[in-house]
Design a protein around this motif. Structure first.
Motif, PDB file in Angstrom:
ATOM      1  N   ARG A  69       2.887  -3.931   3.935  1.00  0.00           N
ATOM      2  CA  ARG A  69       1.960  -3.645   5.028  1.00  0.00           C
ATOM      3  C   ARG A  69       2.605  -4.133   6.326  1.00  0.00           C
ATOM      4  O   ARG A  69       2.960  -5.300   6.452  1.00  0.00           O
ATOM      5  CB  ARG A  69       0.621  -4.339   4.802  1.00  0.00           C
ATOM      6  CG  ARG A  69      -0.415  -4.038   5.882  1.00  0.00           C
ATOM      7  CD  ARG A  69      -1.754  -4.686   5.597  1.00  0.00           C
ATOM      8  NE  ARG A  69      -1.682  -6.149   5.634  1.00  0.00           N
ATOM      9  CZ  ARG A  69      -1.699  -6.938   4.585  1.00  0.00           C
ATOM     10  NH1 ARG A  69      -1.757  -6.418   3.371  1.00  0.00           N
ATOM     11  NH2 ARG A  69      -1.632  -8.265   4.708  1.00  0.00           N
ATOM     12  N   GLU A  71       1.786  -4.207  10.350  1.00  0.00           N
ATOM     13  CA  GLU A  71       0.726  -3.946  11.322  1.00  0.00           C
ATOM     14  C   GLU A  71       0.841  -4.873  12.517  1.00  0.00           C
ATOM     15  O   GLU A  71       1.438  -5.950  12.440  1.00  0.00           O
ATOM     16  CB  GLU A  71      -0.649  -4.085  10.669  1.00  0.00           C
ATOM     17  CG  GLU A  71      -0.957  -5.433  10.069  1.00  0.00           C
ATOM     18  CD  GLU A  71      -2.297  -5.452   9.365  1.00  0.00           C
ATOM     19  OE1 GLU A  71      -3.087  -4.506   9.558  1.00  0.00           O
ATOM     20  OE2 GLU A  71      -2.557  -6.404   8.612  1.00  0.00           O
ATOM     21  N   ARG A 120      -1.155   0.324  12.103  1.00  0.00           N
ATOM     22  CA  ARG A 120      -1.113  -0.134  10.700  1.00  0.00           C
ATOM     23  C   ARG A 120      -0.369   0.882   9.838  1.00  0.00           C
ATOM     24  O   ARG A 120      -0.686   2.073   9.860  1.00  0.00           O
ATOM     25  CB  ARG A 120      -2.533  -0.341  10.161  1.00  0.00           C
ATOM     26  CG  ARG A 120      -2.583  -0.909   8.761  1.00  0.00           C
ATOM     27  CD  ARG A 120      -3.986  -1.448   8.467  1.00  0.00           C
ATOM     28  NE  ARG A 120      -4.990  -0.407   8.551  1.00  0.00           N
ATOM     29  CZ  ARG A 120      -5.437   0.293   7.499  1.00  0.00           C
ATOM     30  NH1 ARG A 120      -4.959   0.044   6.294  1.00  0.00           N
ATOM     31  NH2 ARG A 120      -6.361   1.215   7.657  1.00  0.00           N
ATOM     32  N   ARG A 122       1.880   1.462   5.876  1.00  0.00           N
ATOM     33  CA  ARG A 122       2.277   1.007   4.538  1.00  0.00           C
ATOM     34  C   ARG A 122       3.623   1.654   4.214  1.00  0.00           C
ATOM     35  O   ARG A 122       3.785   2.879   4.319  1.00  0.00           O
ATOM     36  CB  ARG A 122       1.255   1.390   3.478  1.00  0.00           C
ATOM     37  CG  ARG A 122       1.708   1.024   2.046  1.00  0.00           C
ATOM     38  CD  ARG A 122       0.656   1.433   1.009  1.00  0.00           C
ATOM     39  NE  ARG A 122      -0.582   0.732   1.257  1.00  0.00           N
ATOM     40  CZ  ARG A 122      -1.797   1.266   1.064  1.00  0.00           C
ATOM     41  NH1 ARG A 122      -1.905   2.502   0.640  1.00  0.00           N
ATOM     42  NH2 ARG A 122      -2.878   0.561   1.312  1.00  0.00           N
ATOM     43  N   GLU A 147       2.265  -6.152  -0.170  1.00  0.00           N
ATOM     44  CA  GLU A 147       0.950  -5.851  -0.727  1.00  0.00           C
ATOM     45  C   GLU A 147       1.070  -5.088  -2.058  1.00  0.00           C
ATOM     46  O   GLU A 147       0.166  -4.359  -2.443  1.00  0.00           O
ATOM     47  CB  GLU A 147       0.094  -5.076   0.265  1.00  0.00           C
ATOM     48  CG  GLU A 147       0.617  -3.723   0.691  1.00  0.00           C
ATOM     49  CD  GLU A 147      -0.371  -2.972   1.584  1.00  0.00           C
ATOM     50  OE1 GLU A 147      -1.341  -3.580   2.066  1.00  0.00           O
ATOM     51  OE2 GLU A 147      -0.157  -1.763   1.785  1.00  0.00           O
TER      52      GLU A 147
END
Length: 330
Positions: A69, A71, A120, A122, A147
């Motif tokens: 992740r 962000e 954000r 991934r 994550e």
């Protein structure tokens, strides 16, 4: 005196969130180590699992895939510096395939980048590269966290995969375009669906809280039973991804950070991924080296060989008129 059992986990491989369902189906008892997790190489017969990908719908456990992740207010700027392609152009709820390199222009890994919000992302990759990502983030207002354990994933691939998701009750799923993302309520939580995959066929990837993983599995297989849905292992998936011409770190190239001998790593140009290098960007890691390579030419070229016959060519040999060449990475 009775010996005390150690308090730590003594299992050699960790189970994924879907392990109870996969263990019940794994009649071949064929497991392998995927980044510390127990993953099935095959559940029954590889050919039946392969044909499920190409003819019906196949389900593959993506939980062991490394997921990061990224962000923060400067997440886009950070990732644009890291990747060779233009990340700033990636819209929210879209996915981009890309590569990132070291300063010498050698590929560290490839992967898919999901833009889940304005600030954000991934990143899904094969290799573990948290240190490199955090080093690359120095100076940017951004956080980078692993994550992998926090997100359970399933790959649903094959020509009836969309019909399975319609039967699951996902409205307008047929309108989701390639590399698009949609979110749906599921069992009190949220199910994220991306139209992505590793097979070259129609397919989707489903992402959910691990606490809801088994509920998703059961609902998906109940919806897909009339459509001959089948769980598969990595052997069948590997056949499909090779047919599609998709490369994999550790199989088709040595990630630059893992290369022991000089010359074993590869650049995007050498892997046939020059289309992912955008020199219109002001700067990205490896840009100077890749500009120089473009001028002088590359050392190698990655090629795909088509071998006639009905036998797999994996670890086989091709015999020429006066030489023998092993089929594998070039």
């Amino acid at each position: 005196m009775t010996a005390q059992r150690p308090a730590h986990d003594t299992r050699m491989l960790r189970p994924t969130a879907f392990h109870p369902r996969l263990a019940a189906l794994n009649h071949a008892s064929s497991w392998y180590n995927w980044k510390g997790y127990a993953a099935p190489e095959r559940l029954e017969q590889v050919d039946l699992e392969y044909f499920a990908i190409r003819n019906t719908a196949a389900v593959f456990d993506l939980c062991p895939m490394t997921k990061y992740r990224i962000e923060g207010p400067e997440a886009t700027a950070c990732l644009d510096r890291l990747f060779t392609r233009d990340i700033a152009a990636l819209a929210v709820d879209r996915v981009a395939y890309g590569v990132f390199c070291d300063d010498a222009g050698q590929v560290l890994d490839d992967g898919t980048l999901f833009r889940l919000g304005p600030d954000r992302y991934r990143l899904c990759v094969q290799e573990r590269c948290l240190d490199w990502l955090r080093w690359s983030a120095l100076g940017f207002d951004v956080t980078v966290d692993d994550e992998t354990d926090a997100v359970a994933g399933l790959s649903l691939q094959g020509p009836t995969s969309c019909a399975v998701l319609r039967a699951l009750g996902l409205p307008e799923i047929e309108q989701l375009k390639p590399f698009g993302i949609r979110r749906y309520p599921f069992a009190g939580g949220e199910l994220t669906v991306s139209r992505t995959g590793f097979t070259g066929d129609l397919g989707y990837e489903l992402w959910i809280d691990p606490a809801l993983a088994l509920a998703l599995w059961d609902a998906l297989f109940a919806a897909g039973e009339p459509l001959l849905i089948r769980a598969i292992g990595s052997a069948a998936l590997n056949l499909a991804r090779i047919e599609a011409g998709f490369i994999q770190a550790g199989a088709d190239f040595v990630p630059a950070e893992q290369a022991i001998r000089h010359g074993r790593s590869r650049s995007p140009f050498e892997l046939g991924l020059g289309w992912l290098v955008d020199f219109r960007k002001a700067h990205f890691t490896g840009r100077r080296a890749l500009l120089a390579e473009r001028e002088r030419g590359s050392r190698y070229r990655f090629v795909k060989l088509e071998v006639d016959g009905n036998k797999p060519a994996t670890n086989a040999f091709i015999f020429g008129a006066d030489q023998r060449k092993e089929v594998g990475t070039v």
